[in-house]
Design a protein around this motif. Structure first.
Motif, PDB file in Angstrom:
ATOM      1  N   PRO A 299       0.247 -10.398  11.274  1.00  0.00           N
ATOM      2  CA  PRO A 299      -0.358  -9.987  10.245  1.00  0.00           C
ATOM      3  C   PRO A 299       0.398  -8.832   9.399  1.00  0.00           C
ATOM      4  O   PRO A 299       1.678  -8.645   9.919  1.00  0.00           O
ATOM      5  CB  PRO A 299      -1.554  -9.042  10.713  1.00  0.00           C
ATOM      6  CG  PRO A 299      -1.058  -8.711  11.886  1.00  0.00           C
ATOM      7  CD  PRO A 299      -0.212  -9.743  12.565  1.00  0.00           C
ATOM      8  N   THR A 300       0.021  -8.715   8.133  1.00  0.00           N
ATOM      9  CA  THR A 300       0.584  -7.835   7.250  1.00  0.00           C
ATOM     10  C   THR A 300       0.114  -6.398   7.133  1.00  0.00           C
ATOM     11  O   THR A 300      -0.744  -6.216   6.107  1.00  0.00           O
ATOM     12  CB  THR A 300       1.093  -8.177   6.042  1.00  0.00           C
ATOM     13  OG1 THR A 300       0.021  -8.720   5.317  1.00  0.00           O
ATOM     14  CG2 THR A 300       2.093  -9.488   6.011  1.00  0.00           C
ATOM     15  N   ASP A 301      -0.109  -5.576   7.979  1.00  0.00           N
ATOM     16  CA  ASP A 301      -1.130  -4.293   8.248  1.00  0.00           C
ATOM     17  C   ASP A 301      -0.800  -3.393   7.119  1.00  0.00           C
ATOM     18  O   ASP A 301      -1.733  -2.662   6.670  1.00  0.00           O
ATOM     19  CB  ASP A 301      -1.124  -3.817   9.593  1.00  0.00           C
ATOM     20  CG  ASP A 301      -1.674  -4.685  10.798  1.00  0.00           C
ATOM     21  OD1 ASP A 301      -2.301  -5.786  10.378  1.00  0.00           O
ATOM     22  OD2 ASP A 301      -1.328  -4.678  11.945  1.00  0.00           O
ATOM     23  N   SER A 302       0.458  -3.333   6.876  1.00  0.00           N
ATOM     24  CA  SER A 302       0.557  -2.130   5.794  1.00  0.00           C
ATOM     25  C   SER A 302       0.699  -2.744   4.229  1.00  0.00           C
ATOM     26  O   SER A 302       0.763  -2.064   3.489  1.00  0.00           O
ATOM     27  CB  SER A 302       2.257  -1.703   5.950  1.00  0.00           C
ATOM     28  OG  SER A 302       2.386  -1.112   7.156  1.00  0.00           O
ATOM     29  N   GLY A 303       0.057  -3.724   4.147  1.00  0.00           N
ATOM     30  CA  GLY A 303      -0.218  -4.243   2.985  1.00  0.00           C
ATOM     31  C   GLY A 303       0.872  -4.548   2.100  1.00  0.00           C
ATOM     32  O   GLY A 303       1.935  -5.142   2.484  1.00  0.00           O
ATOM     33  N   ASP A 304       1.223  -4.073   0.782  1.00  0.00           N
ATOM     34  CA  ASP A 304       2.224  -4.356  -0.061  1.00  0.00           C
ATOM     35  C   ASP A 304       3.341  -3.779   0.416  1.00  0.00           C
ATOM     36  O   ASP A 304       4.381  -4.251   0.000  1.00  0.00           O
ATOM     37  CB  ASP A 304       1.879  -3.809  -1.348  1.00  0.00           C
ATOM     38  CG  ASP A 304       0.706  -4.567  -2.208  1.00  0.00           C
ATOM     39  OD1 ASP A 304       0.393  -5.581  -1.711  1.00  0.00           O
ATOM     40  OD2 ASP A 304       0.222  -4.098  -3.385  1.00  0.00           O
TER      41      ASP A 304
ATOM     42  N   SER B   2       4.610  -9.793   3.098  1.00  0.00           N
ATOM     43  CA  SER B   2       3.218  -9.781   2.510  1.00  0.00           C
ATOM     44  C   SER B   2       3.523 -10.780   1.467  1.00  0.00           C
ATOM     45  O   SER B   2       4.626 -10.642   0.833  1.00  0.00           O
ATOM     46  CB  SER B   2       2.506  -8.626   2.157  1.00  0.00           C
ATOM     47  OG  SER B   2       3.438  -7.927   1.132  1.00  0.00           O
ATOM     48  N   LEU B   3       2.451 -11.278   0.879  1.00  0.00           N
ATOM     49  CA  LEU B   3       2.788 -11.936  -0.290  1.00  0.00           C
ATOM     50  C   LEU B   3       2.407 -11.635  -1.508  1.00  0.00           C
ATOM     51  O   LEU B   3       1.635 -11.590  -2.539  1.00  0.00           O
ATOM     52  CB  LEU B   3       1.621 -13.288  -0.198  1.00  0.00           C
ATOM     53  CG  LEU B   3       1.857 -14.371   0.922  1.00  0.00           C
ATOM     54  CD1 LEU B   3       0.780 -15.360   0.957  1.00  0.00           C
ATOM     55  CD2 LEU B   3       3.292 -14.949   1.169  1.00  0.00           C
ATOM     56  N   THR B   4       3.515 -10.762  -1.732  1.00  0.00           N
ATOM     57  CA  THR B   4       3.748  -9.923  -3.176  1.00  0.00           C
ATOM     58  C   THR B   4       4.670 -10.697  -4.199  1.00  0.00           C
ATOM     59  O   THR B   4       5.679 -11.305  -3.627  1.00  0.00           O
ATOM     60  CB  THR B   4       3.974  -8.471  -3.001  1.00  0.00           C
ATOM     61  OG1 THR B   4       5.105  -8.163  -2.447  1.00  0.00           O
ATOM     62  CG2 THR B   4       2.846  -7.736  -2.121  1.00  0.00           C
ATOM     63  N   ARG B   5       4.716 -10.374  -5.433  1.00  0.00           N
ATOM     64  CA  ARG B   5       5.610 -10.751  -6.167  1.00  0.00           C
ATOM     65  C   ARG B   5       7.058 -10.367  -6.012  1.00  0.00           C
ATOM     66  O   ARG B   5       7.924 -11.058  -6.068  1.00  0.00           O
ATOM     67  CB  ARG B   5       5.348 -10.456  -7.894  1.00  0.00           C
ATOM     68  CG  ARG B   5       6.312 -10.946  -8.914  1.00  0.00           C
ATOM     69  CD  ARG B   5       5.883 -10.372 -10.160  1.00  0.00           C
ATOM     70  NE  ARG B   5       4.482 -11.045 -10.504  1.00  0.00           N
ATOM     71  CZ  ARG B   5       3.789 -10.730 -11.583  1.00  0.00           C
ATOM     72  NH1 ARG B   5       4.559  -9.770 -12.432  1.00  0.00           N
ATOM     73  NH2 ARG B   5       2.635 -11.165 -11.917  1.00  0.00           N
ATOM     74  N   GLY B   6       7.062  -9.026  -5.630  1.00  0.00           N
ATOM     75  CA  GLY B   6       8.359  -8.254  -5.205  1.00  0.00           C
ATOM     76  C   GLY B   6       9.174  -9.036  -4.056  1.00  0.00           C
ATOM     77  O   GLY B   6      10.187  -9.307  -4.136  1.00  0.00           O
TER      78      GLY B   6
ATOM     79  N   MET C 277       4.080   0.305  16.293  1.00  0.00           N
ATOM     80  CA  MET C 277       4.048   1.215  17.165  1.00  0.00           C
ATOM     81  C   MET C 277       3.770   2.551  16.265  1.00  0.00           C
ATOM     82  O   MET C 277       3.170   3.373  17.063  1.00  0.00           O
ATOM     83  CB  MET C 277       5.851   1.525  17.417  1.00  0.00           C
ATOM     84  CG  MET C 277       6.342   0.429  18.044  1.00  0.00           C
ATOM     85  SD  MET C 277       8.270   0.780  18.511  1.00  0.00           S
ATOM     86  CE  MET C 277       8.628  -0.726  19.669  1.00  0.00           C
ATOM     87  N   PHE C 278       3.633   2.693  15.127  1.00  0.00           N
ATOM     88  CA  PHE C 278       2.955   3.695  14.273  1.00  0.00           C
ATOM     89  C   PHE C 278       1.957   3.155  13.402  1.00  0.00           C
ATOM     90  O   PHE C 278       2.180   3.318  12.062  1.00  0.00           O
ATOM     91  CB  PHE C 278       3.883   4.435  13.457  1.00  0.00           C
ATOM     92  CG  PHE C 278       4.793   5.202  14.577  1.00  0.00           C
ATOM     93  CD1 PHE C 278       4.721   6.769  15.043  1.00  0.00           C
ATOM     94  CD2 PHE C 278       5.961   4.531  14.998  1.00  0.00           C
ATOM     95  CE1 PHE C 278       5.546   7.196  15.826  1.00  0.00           C
ATOM     96  CE2 PHE C 278       6.820   5.341  15.899  1.00  0.00           C
ATOM     97  CZ  PHE C 278       6.603   6.722  16.248  1.00  0.00           C
ATOM     98  N   PRO C 279       0.874   2.380  13.843  1.00  0.00           N
ATOM     99  CA  PRO C 279       0.155   1.908  12.855  1.00  0.00           C
ATOM    100  C   PRO C 279      -0.669   2.768  11.990  1.00  0.00           C
ATOM    101  O   PRO C 279      -0.764   3.829  12.362  1.00  0.00           O
ATOM    102  CB  PRO C 279      -1.066   1.033  13.788  1.00  0.00           C
ATOM    103  CG  PRO C 279      -0.760   1.749  15.097  1.00  0.00           C
ATOM    104  CD  PRO C 279       0.580   2.178  15.252  1.00  0.00           C
TER     105      PRO C 279
END
Length: 566
Positions: A88-93, A98-102, A438-440
């Protein structure tokens, strides 16, 4: 530099091809199986595991290069874990995959660079068949295109800063400077994401020194050049200047150096320079934390021969980097009586050896807190390494060099305590695999507001237990060493931010010992300690700080550290 890298790349490709032809099958059979999921191991400064290592970074470069290529294939089973798992991509952008444009733009450019660089390396032998001017034009055209694509990823800047929305500058942290160097393949977009994620986790502004990417393949070759030839690239030199200025600046009592992947190679070179030129009282300000460390050495010498002898005489104590306070057999230093060092007549709360001399540092009632360097007896304040046991880069770096026993006492040790985690999410990316594992982060009650900060409760990694086994008299040494290590770590109540180990350090260690459980199994006594009991970096989460007061500072009634004498 690029021409030199391309030459080394072709040489590495040739040697790697020969290694693949003659030894890959044998090495693959010898490669260890993927460890079972969910577990944490703790290592000290290269006290040794099952394997023995007979070379170090001070050997001849060709020998180091040969070993690096050999172990590249030995650990090749873990190569996919550089990017796996993709979710998963827990930290979002902020997560790299994660599937972002950048992110998609960066990945696309890297794919193109990999194809171009592979084609260039393969075509090098054929260039000698072409007219010299034709070959020169083709090489120049390749490097022009490669440089242009890398510029799209990197941009012109070397220094970056975390965005204030993730962690504004606060007065209680004005005496700290946090600095980060990124790893392989990180352009400006991923660099900024790493900085913002660190700022969100520790609630402090982060200064980043950009280790610019030249494409994944050329970055790997640059790693070989840096760690085997001790070659300092531009970002190494820039970061060295910055850290040295911060250490000399009286505004700062603490410089926290965070490193990832290739950045740890660069950090090890910077530490070598600092140890050569910087006074040790300034080095005691420095704390170093690495993730997926790719370096082949990490230096942090003892400040005096006595703590070094104690480490050699008591490897268990050395494993916690707390040799001065490790056991009654520690080598003492004679201290003349003074107002800050009362006579050793047994009337004061001073811990002594069997000979009646006080250990270093003297544990008096006037010592309300000790700096990590004073407890460890080493020049640099504190060093911690975090690694996944399935991370190819960590296996090739810190987990190979720090967990192997040395074949000779004259060989330099890989310094710093190591937290090695086996997890199904054990990849190499700084945010997605290391920080998220480790630091969610804790999500805000309102999803539109994103994240609150570092997750305080329910952190599986920090709650995991480390089991240290010993027999007979060794058990006492283990408990003493772990207690001293905990003392150097410092502690604060997680909710109120108040000190929970008031009183003398002797009393503190007694309280720690009462919190550590013992179990007997098959005639062995074991000490169980949670990761959060030993991790100093954990104490910085969400803007908190260890309770120890940095040198030359004082803690006011509000709990904040102030520059009292500057």
């Amino acid at each position: 530099m690029i021409l030199f890298i391309s030459y080394i790349a072709s040489l590495v490709a040739l040697v790697a091809g020969l290694a693949a032809m003659f030894g890959l099958g044998r090495l693959w059979r010898r490669a260890p199986a993927v460890p079972s999921p969910n577990g944490t191991r703790f290592f000290g400064s290269q006290v040794g595991d099952r394997s023995v290592i007979n070379y170090s970074y001070t050997d001849m470069p060709w020998r180091l290069m040969a070993f690096d290529i050999y172990y590249f294939f030995f650990f090749i089973w873990a190569l996919p874990h550089i990017i796996v798992p993709i979710t998963p991509t827990d930290s979002g952008d902020l997560a790299e995959l994660s599937l972002t444009r950048g992110n998609l733009f960066c990945i696309a450019i890297h794919i193109v660079l990999c194809l171009l660089q592979l084609g260039f390396i393969i075509s090098i032998p054929g260039l000698i068949l072409l007219p010299i001017w034709t070959a020169v034009l083709l090489v120049a055209a390749f490097f022009a295109v490669n440089h242009g694509l890398c510029w799209l990823l990197n941009g012109p800047e070397v220094e970056y800063h975390s965005n204030s929305e993730y962690a504004p500058a606060l007065p209680e942290h004005a005496h700290e400077q946090w600095i980060f160097i990124n790893g392989v393949a990180a352009g400006k977009h991923w660099m900024q994401g790493n900085l913002d994620r660190l700022a969100l986790t520790f609630k402090r502004p982060i200064l980043g020194v950009h280790n610019k990417t030249a494409g994944i393949i050329f970055d790997v070759v640059e790693c070989l050049v840096q760690r085997n030839l001790a070659f300092a690239t531009t970002d190494v030199r820039v970061c060295y200047r910055i850290i040295k200025e911060k250490l000399y600046n009286p505004q700062y009592s603490k410089v926290v150096f965070v490193l990832h992947s290739q950045g740890a190679i660069e950090g090890s070179l910077i530490l070598d320079w600092l140890l050569q030129e910087t006074p040790q009282d300034l080095l005691s300000k420095l704390e170093v934390y690495t993730f997926g460390n790719a370096a082949n050495h990490f230096n942090n010498p003892h400040r005096h021969i006595h703590s070094q002898k104690a480490a050699l005489n008591n490897p268990i104590a050395a494993s916690t980097d707390a040799t001065n306070l490790a056991s009654p057999s520690a080598v003492p230093i004679l201290r003349a009586p003074s107002p800050n060092n009362p006579p050793q007549d047994g009337t004061g709360p001073v811990e002594t050896t069997a000979s009646g001399y006080s250990l270093v540092p003297a544990l008096t009632s006037e010592t309300s807190s000790l700096s990590p360097s004073s407890v460890s007896g080493r020049a640099i304040g504190h060093i911690e390494h975090y690694a996944h046991t399935t991370d190819f880069v960590a296996l090739w770096g810190v987990l190979h060099f720090a967990t192997s026993a040395l074949s000779s006492h004259s060989m330099p040790r890989f310094i710093g305590r190591v937290f090695a985690r086996t997890s199904s999410r054990g990849g190499h990316q700084m945010v997605q695999h290391y920080l998220d594992c480790m630091f969610p982060l804790e999500k805000h009650a309102d999803p539109a507001k994103g994240f609150v900060g570092c997750l305080e409760e329910g952190n599986e990694f920090m709650e995991s237990e480390i089991v240290i086994g010993a027999e007979g008299e060794e058990m006492a040494a283990v408990r003493e060493a772990m207690g001293a290590s905990w003392l150097a770590r410092g502690d604060r109540d997680s909710a109120a931010g108040v000190e929970i180990h008031g009183g003398s350090p002797v009393e503190t260690r007694g309280r720690f010992r009462s919190r550590v459980g013992e179990v007997a199994e098959n005639g062995r006594r074991e000490t169980k300690v949670k990761v959060k009991e030993l991790s100093r970096l954990w104490l910085y989460r969400n803007g908190k700080s260890p309770a120890d007061t940095p040198p030359f500072l004082m803690r006011d009634g509000d709990g904040f550290v102030r520059t009292a004498t500057f």
